[in-house]
Write an enzyme that holds these catalytic residues in place. Structure first.
Site, PDB file in Angstrom:
ATOM      1  N   LEU A 212       0.893  -1.118   0.015  1.00 16.62           N
ATOM      2  CA  LEU A 212      -0.011  -0.150  -0.101  1.00 16.62           C
ATOM      3  C   LEU A 212       0.837   1.306   0.020  1.00 16.62           C
ATOM      4  O   LEU A 212       0.502   2.338  -0.477  1.00 16.62           O
ATOM      5  CB  LEU A 212      -0.898  -0.148   1.237  1.00 16.62           C
ATOM      6  CG  LEU A 212      -1.938  -1.076   1.507  1.00 16.62           C
ATOM      7  CD1 LEU A 212      -2.404  -1.100   2.783  1.00 16.62           C
ATOM      8  CD2 LEU A 212      -3.002  -0.905   0.374  1.00 16.62           C
TER       9      LEU A 212
ATOM     10  N   GLY B 161       9.485   5.683   5.911  1.00 15.48           N
ATOM     11  CA  GLY B 161      10.686   5.847   6.353  1.00 15.48           C
ATOM     12  C   GLY B 161      10.758   4.695   7.154  1.00 15.48           C
ATOM     13  O   GLY B 161      11.962   4.108   7.246  1.00 15.48           O
TER      14      GLY B 161
ATOM     15  N   GLY C 236       9.418   1.791   6.567  1.00 13.79           N
ATOM     16  CA  GLY C 236       9.376   0.494   5.811  1.00 13.79           C
ATOM     17  C   GLY C 236       8.056   0.303   5.127  1.00 13.79           C
ATOM     18  O   GLY C 236       7.527   1.570   4.635  1.00 13.79           O
TER      19      GLY C 236
ATOM     20  N   VAL D 152       3.993  -0.841   3.944  1.00 12.09           N
ATOM     21  CA  VAL D 152       2.747  -0.921   4.363  1.00 12.09           C
ATOM     22  C   VAL D 152       1.943  -1.915   3.621  1.00 12.09           C
ATOM     23  O   VAL D 152       1.963  -1.772   2.481  1.00 12.09           O
ATOM     24  CB  VAL D 152       2.023   0.296   4.772  1.00 12.09           C
ATOM     25  CG1 VAL D 152       0.664  -0.150   5.420  1.00 12.09           C
ATOM     26  CG2 VAL D 152       2.847   1.327   5.873  1.00 12.09           C
TER      27      VAL D 152
ATOM     28  N   LYS E  35       2.319  -2.877   9.006  1.00 14.42           N
ATOM     29  CA  LYS E  35       3.537  -2.262   8.696  1.00 14.42           C
ATOM     30  C   LYS E  35       4.679  -3.148   9.102  1.00 14.42           C
ATOM     31  O   LYS E  35       4.903  -3.631  10.233  1.00 14.42           O
ATOM     32  CB  LYS E  35       3.463  -1.019   9.405  1.00 14.42           C
ATOM     33  CG  LYS E  35       4.727   0.005   9.199  1.00 14.42           C
ATOM     34  CD  LYS E  35       4.653   1.275  10.065  1.00 14.42           C
ATOM     35  CE  LYS E  35       5.023   1.165  11.423  1.00 14.42           C
ATOM     36  NZ  LYS E  35       5.180   2.280  12.314  1.00 14.42           N
TER      37      LYS E  35
ATOM     38  N   ASP F  72      -2.368  17.881  14.003  1.00 10.45           N
ATOM     39  CA  ASP F  72      -2.895  18.020  12.647  1.00 10.45           C
ATOM     40  C   ASP F  72      -4.410  17.406  12.515  1.00 10.45           C
ATOM     41  O   ASP F  72      -4.683  16.282  11.833  1.00 10.45           O
ATOM     42  CB  ASP F  72      -1.979  17.118  11.837  1.00 10.45           C
ATOM     43  CG  ASP F  72      -1.850  17.342  10.396  1.00 10.45           C
ATOM     44  OD1 ASP F  72      -2.497  18.560  10.017  1.00 10.45           O
ATOM     45  OD2 ASP F  72      -1.533  16.480   9.549  1.00 10.45           O
TER      46      ASP F  72
END
Ligand SMILES: *[C@@H]1O[C@H](CO)[C@@H](O)[C@H](O)[C@H]1NC(C)=O
Ligand SMILES: *[C@@H]1O[C@H](CO)[C@@H](O)[C@H](O)[C@H]1NC(C)=O
Ligand SMILES: *[C@@H]1O[C@H](CO)[C@@H](O)[C@H](O)[C@H]1NC(C)=O
Ligand SMILES: *[C@@H]1O[C@H](CO)[C@@H](O)[C@H](O)[C@H]1NC(C)=O
Ligand SMILES: *[C@@H]1O[C@H](CO)[C@@H](O)[C@H](O)[C@H]1NC(C)=O
Ligand SMILES: *[C@@H]1O[C@H](CO)[C@@H](O)[C@H](O)[C@H]1NC(C)=O
Ligand SMILES: *[C@@H]1O[C@H](CO)[C@@H](O)[C@H](O)[C@H]1NC(C)=O
Ligand SMILES: *[C@@H]1O[C@H](CO)[C@@H](O)[C@H](O)[C@H]1NC(C)=O
Ligand SMILES: *[C@@H]1O[C@H](CO)[C@@H](O)[C@H](O)[C@H]1NC(C)=O
Length: 874
Positions: free
Chosen positions: A529, A533, A535, A537, A551, A647
């Site tokens: 997907l 940084g 690895g 997913v 992940k 965020d």
């Protein structure tokens, strides 16, 4: 005799002038700061305290043509951030002529791509040239900003002007009808010759050759990284007002350990490395591979930096040994690889610098091939050839400069960066890396907006959703309850034992490697997907049919293992009905794999606008807002240390198959070195339309920043339009401004989602609008706490239900109905609407399941955060 005195005097003079050049008066000519589109009457101080001159009737642009325009935030609560909020628009070629002292200088161009007046942002398409160098061609500022998810851009060049005049020409593109050029600010910062170094090497195969930097070369800054340390603002730089970014978003694989200088150590500069080379903040922090020699031998400490293909790049590595016991030659010796080629063997910082605490740097030039954007790989590995005492490597800072091309026209311009991939790409076609590359390119140059480190969250989930929709009917099975069941079923579910695990077994499920392999069809590329940084997913399927995101972290150092465990402990304890959950992990065979919750309905945004999804009903929207508010309330108050999300936006609110809202992306973005210091962050993180103006002004973060962003979300849900729509007339660009203005005039009802017209109970509407309005108050003290917001939204839902249909009160999945009057009363009395935030263990126990969900009962927050309290340990 007289002759030799003259000679001595001349030599002295030369030394003095060299010293001046190396000091803070670096050249004779003064910096120029031009706030384009502004007059001197405007308030022209920037956030580093420098005063900018307006370009209207300025001595640098006596007869400036073009149109002065102001961005649409003029009279709103947002402060005018110099130089971004006024712009000069050019519909035909225009040249600024700056009188400068001959020599090298930084030229910084500031762009804030929004629509100005009648000039649509999509028509800004232009080139910028000096007399003999192309800086930008066919430049699409809005695309560039979108690609790096930044609100504005700074492009930094370094040019050597020999004539005493720097001409800067803005030319609208001839390849697009109606195109215009614009610029918000121009900064000229004289410097000495900072690029010529005696030992620069050209990397070519494994045979580096000497490289001499031509004094006329034009340069563009691509990356300026404070490796292992925090971002450093322009104000804190040691000369030249450069900004330095943290390097962790660019790390690939094991991230080693970060550390800062021993307390009794002072950083020493030398004649070869004057103070302006880089500030103490850069040399005083570093990243190394870690304490375990065996692990270090098995990996490369690697950074991946996307750059424009076809150019040569100058890479400057800043080094300084800053911790005992490394004081002697051949204690630490390592290899530097650039693009898989050996740039340096037996790099020994002590040899280069002359001792602990002394600064040095090395320069390499490499030519990139290919087209468009390519990845530049920078890697360090222990060099055993000299039998050093420690098998380790170190780096303190890294700068990457693009050098001009000299064939045809002298050129520095690359292509516009590709936009991030749209989430609706078929997973099997996904090229994986595209997203993070697109998001990262050129990030440094902006220097203002920090990119999300963990970009895979929402992204993965909405991609996954598409896939799920295809195998329709299965989505009901997709539900996953990441709850204690798993700790009970753990030993049976995970065939393999977890005896080696040091992790608390009651937190979440342990998966065997075999289970994970089966779930992802042995990490089939078709299930990939995204890459980040950490690895890759993958989409996975466990327990015959349950979809999950998996992940797989790259093999990491000891420190990586520690981070992995901290992350699991933190995420698995931060468990709440309205937060996206970690389901489990696998650490067999030294693998580090995390398994996450599945969200069948994707993001909230994809149910609001620009979508083929049917519109959500008002009640659904209210319930989603309440759910998200609960998740945030829990982050703010449900654990010992307040967690600020930073965020909050509609793409970070995810929906499961029962439309339960879950806040995402709260844990993974915290892998930076300074997790606990969010309130002193000097880098504005977040998404522009949602950004707290006070955070912007004072760069001080509090939980009220999340409240502001959540207010924008409320308006977005009500009006079904983006937080920022640059193509609208300027007073409407910012949703927060526009909605606030309408609310004050009492005409908010006119701009709501047409699908909602006539569907909202009048009292409910008033309550909801009032709440949203308070959230986006300019000053954080005027904003309610998340608890108040939650209470008001629950109240709004009650008003809606009592108005519309008094019988259909109870909905599974919401806790507001039914018995809620009691809960609400108590909440109200415990959460006085003065908005003062209380720490919360008490609130939680009083409000019980209404606020803190069952899932969070076993929290022992102090243990989670004791780890986060010590940034050194990370
Ligand atoms: C600039 O120079 C002055 C005197 O020459 C000195 O006092 C001051 O500390 C210097 N500032 C910096 C930032 O180096
Ligand atoms: C440094 O620059 C300032 C103004 O630009 C000037 O007044 C001062 O004399 C300069 N100092 C030196 C040592 O040249
Ligand atoms: C600039 O980029 C934006 C966003 O990708 C796009 O909408 C616009 O059409 C582009 N403008 C031109 C002139 O290519
Ligand atoms: C404007 O500048 C561009 C590029 O510098 C050039 O190609 C074009 O001919 C110029 N247009 C006019 C009208 O001078
Ligand atoms: C610009 O508009 C003219 C007609 O007004 C048309 O002939 C031409 O093809 C257009 N050029 C581009 C690049 O769209
Ligand atoms: C600028 O270029 C000239 C030659 O054109 C050279 O003599 C001078 O040293 C250069 N200056 C710097 C600061 O590189
Ligand atoms: C600084 O502290 C270290 C131990 O942390 C010690 O070995 C070293 O001698 C000290 N250096 C000085 C100059 O005091
Ligand atoms: C460097 O090697 C890695 C594999 O070890 C490869 O994926 C990458 O593309 C290479 N980078 C360059 C620039 O050749
Ligand atoms: C480190 O990178 C170099 C250059 O790409 C490569 O040859 C080497 O195999 C890598 N080492 C490890 C342990 O990955």
């Amino acid at each position: 005799m007289a002759f030799s005195i003259l000679l001595v005097t001349l030599t002295l003079l030369a030394i003095v002038s060299l010293a001046v050049a190396a000091g803070n008066n670096s050249t004779a000519s003064a910096p120029i700061l031009l706030n384009c589109g502004a007059t001197d009457q405007n308030q022209n101080n920037d956030d580093s305290g420098r005063t900018w001159a307006g370009d209207t009737a300025s001595k640098f642009a006596p007869s400036v043509k073009g149109v002065a325009e102001t961005a649409s935030y003029q009279d709103s609560s947002l402060p005018s951030i110099v130089p971004f909020f006024t712009a000069r628009i050019f519909t035909s070629n225009y040249t600024y002529s700056f009188p400068v002292s001959p020599g090298r200088m930084f030229l910084r161009l500031y762009f804030y791509p929004v629509s100005y007046g009648n000039y649509a942002v999509s028509d800004a398409y232009f080139s910028v040239t000096t007399r003999d160098l192309v800086l930008l061609t066919e430049f699409n500022a809005s695309q560039t900003a979108q690609a790096i998810t930044s609100a504005y851009l700074v492009r930094e060049f370094s040019v050597n002007v020999s004539t005493g005049i720097l001409d800067l020409t803005f030319a609208p593109s001839t390849h697009h009808n109606g195109s215009y050029a614009f610029v918000n600010g121009i900064e000229i910062m004289p410097t000495p010759d900072i690029f010529t170094a005696p030992d620069t090497r050209f990397i070519n195969g494994d045979n580096p050759a000497p490289f001499s930097f031509s004094p006329d070369t034009g340069v563009q800054t691509m990356y300026r990284l404070n490796v292992g340390g925090n971002a450093i603002s322009r104000k804190e730089d040691s000369g030249f007002y450069r900004s330095w970014d943290n390097d962790s978003p660019y790390i690939f694989g094991g991230s080693g350990v970060t550390f800062s200088r021993d307390g009794n150590l002072t950083i020493e500069y030398t004649a070869k490395v004057p103070t302006y080379t880089a500030p103490v903040g850069v040399y005083g922090t570093a990243r190394s591979m870690g304490p375990n020699a065996q692990i270090n031998l098995n990996y490369n400490l690697t950074w991946i930096l996307p750059v424009d293909a076809g150019f040569s790049y100058l890479l400057r590595f800043h080094f300084c040994e800053i911790q005992y016991p490394i004081t002697k030659v051949n204690q630490r010796s390592f290899l530097i690889y650039i693009n898989n080629q050996t740039a340096q063997q037996q790099m020994d910082v002590i040899v280069w610098s002359g001792g602990i605490g002394r600064t040095t740097f090395t320069d390499y030039v490499i030519l990139t091939t290919g087209s468009g954007q390519v990845d530049m790989w920078v890697a360090l590995h222990p060099d055993l050839s000299s039998k050093p005492e420690y098998f380790d490597a170190i780096l303190n800072g890294l700068e990457v400069f693009k050098l001009q091309q000299n064939y045809g026209t002298n050129n520095l311009a690359g292509l516009n960066p590709p936009l991030p991939q749209k989430p609706d790409v078929n997973p099997s076609q996904a090229s994986g890396g595209g997203k993070s590359k697109g998001a990262l390119i050129g990030g440094v140059v902006g220097g203002f907006a920090v990119l999300l480190i963990a970009c895979f969250g929402a992204y993965v989930i909405c991609r996954r959703k598409k896939k799920i929709q295809k195998d329709s009917g299965k989505s009901e099975d997709g539900r996953w309850t990441p709850l204690p069941d798993y700790s009970r079923s753990r030993s049976t579910a995970s065939g393999h034992t977890a005896t080696t695990s040091t992790l608390p077994s009651n937190l979440c499920r342990h998966f065997s490697f075999f289970e994970v392999q089966t779930a992802t069809n042995n990490f089939d590329q078709a299930f990939l997907l995204g890459k980040g940084g950490f690895g890759n997913v993958y989409l996975g399927e466990i327990d015959s049919g349950t979809k999950v995101a998996i992940k797989r972290c790259n093999p990491m150092s000891e420190q990586g293992v520690h981070e992995f465990q901290t992350e699991i402990e933190m995420l698995s304890k931060l468990r709440h009905r309205h937060l996206v959950s970690l389901i489990g992990y696998c650490e067999d065979r030294s693998e580090m794999i995390l398994v996450y919750d599945y969200m069948a309905h994707g993001t909230l945004r994809e149910h609001l606008y620009n979508t083929k999804n049917p519109p959500l009903s008002w009640k659904q929207r209210l319930e989603i807002c309440i759910g998200a508010a609960r998740g945030l309330y829990y982050l703010h108050t449900g654990v010992k240390e307040t967690i600020i999300h930073r965020d909050v936006k509609t793409t970070n609110i995810l929906l499961d198959h029962k439309w339960v809202a879950k806040v995402s992306d709260f844990g993974l973005s915290k892998t930076g070195p300074n997790v606990d210091n969010t309130h002193v962050s000097t880098v504005v993180k977040g998404s522009f339309g949602y950004l707290d103006p006070e955070y912007f002004r004072r760069q001080q973060l509090s939980e009220k920043s999340d409240v502001y962003s959540f207010g924008v979300v409320l308006f977005e849900v009500l009006c079904a339009r983006p937080a920022l729509s640059p193509s609208l007339p300027k007073e409407q660009v910012s949703l927060a401004d526009w909605a606030l203005r309408c609310q004050k005039k009492g005409i908010l009802g006119q701009i709501i989602d047409p699908c909602l017209q006539g569907k909202i109970a009048p009292q409910c509407f008033i309550k909801f609008a009032e709440t949203a309005e308070k959230c986006v108050a300019d000053h954080s003290i005027d904003r309610p706490s998340m608890g108040d917001v939650l209470w008001n939204l629950e109240f709004a839902l009650q008003l809606q239900e009592s108005d519309v249909d008094s019988s259909s009160g109870f909905t599974e999945g919401t806790l507001s109905s039914g018995a809620s009057p009691l809960v609400m009363t108590r909440l109200q009395s415990d959460e006085p609407s003065t908005g003062t935030t209380t720490t919360t263990t008490t609130t939680m126990s009083i409000t019980g399941q209404s606020i803190a969900s069952v899932e969070s009962d076993e929290l022992t927050p102090s243990t989670i955060f004791s780890q986060l309290m010590h940034p050194d340990g990370r």
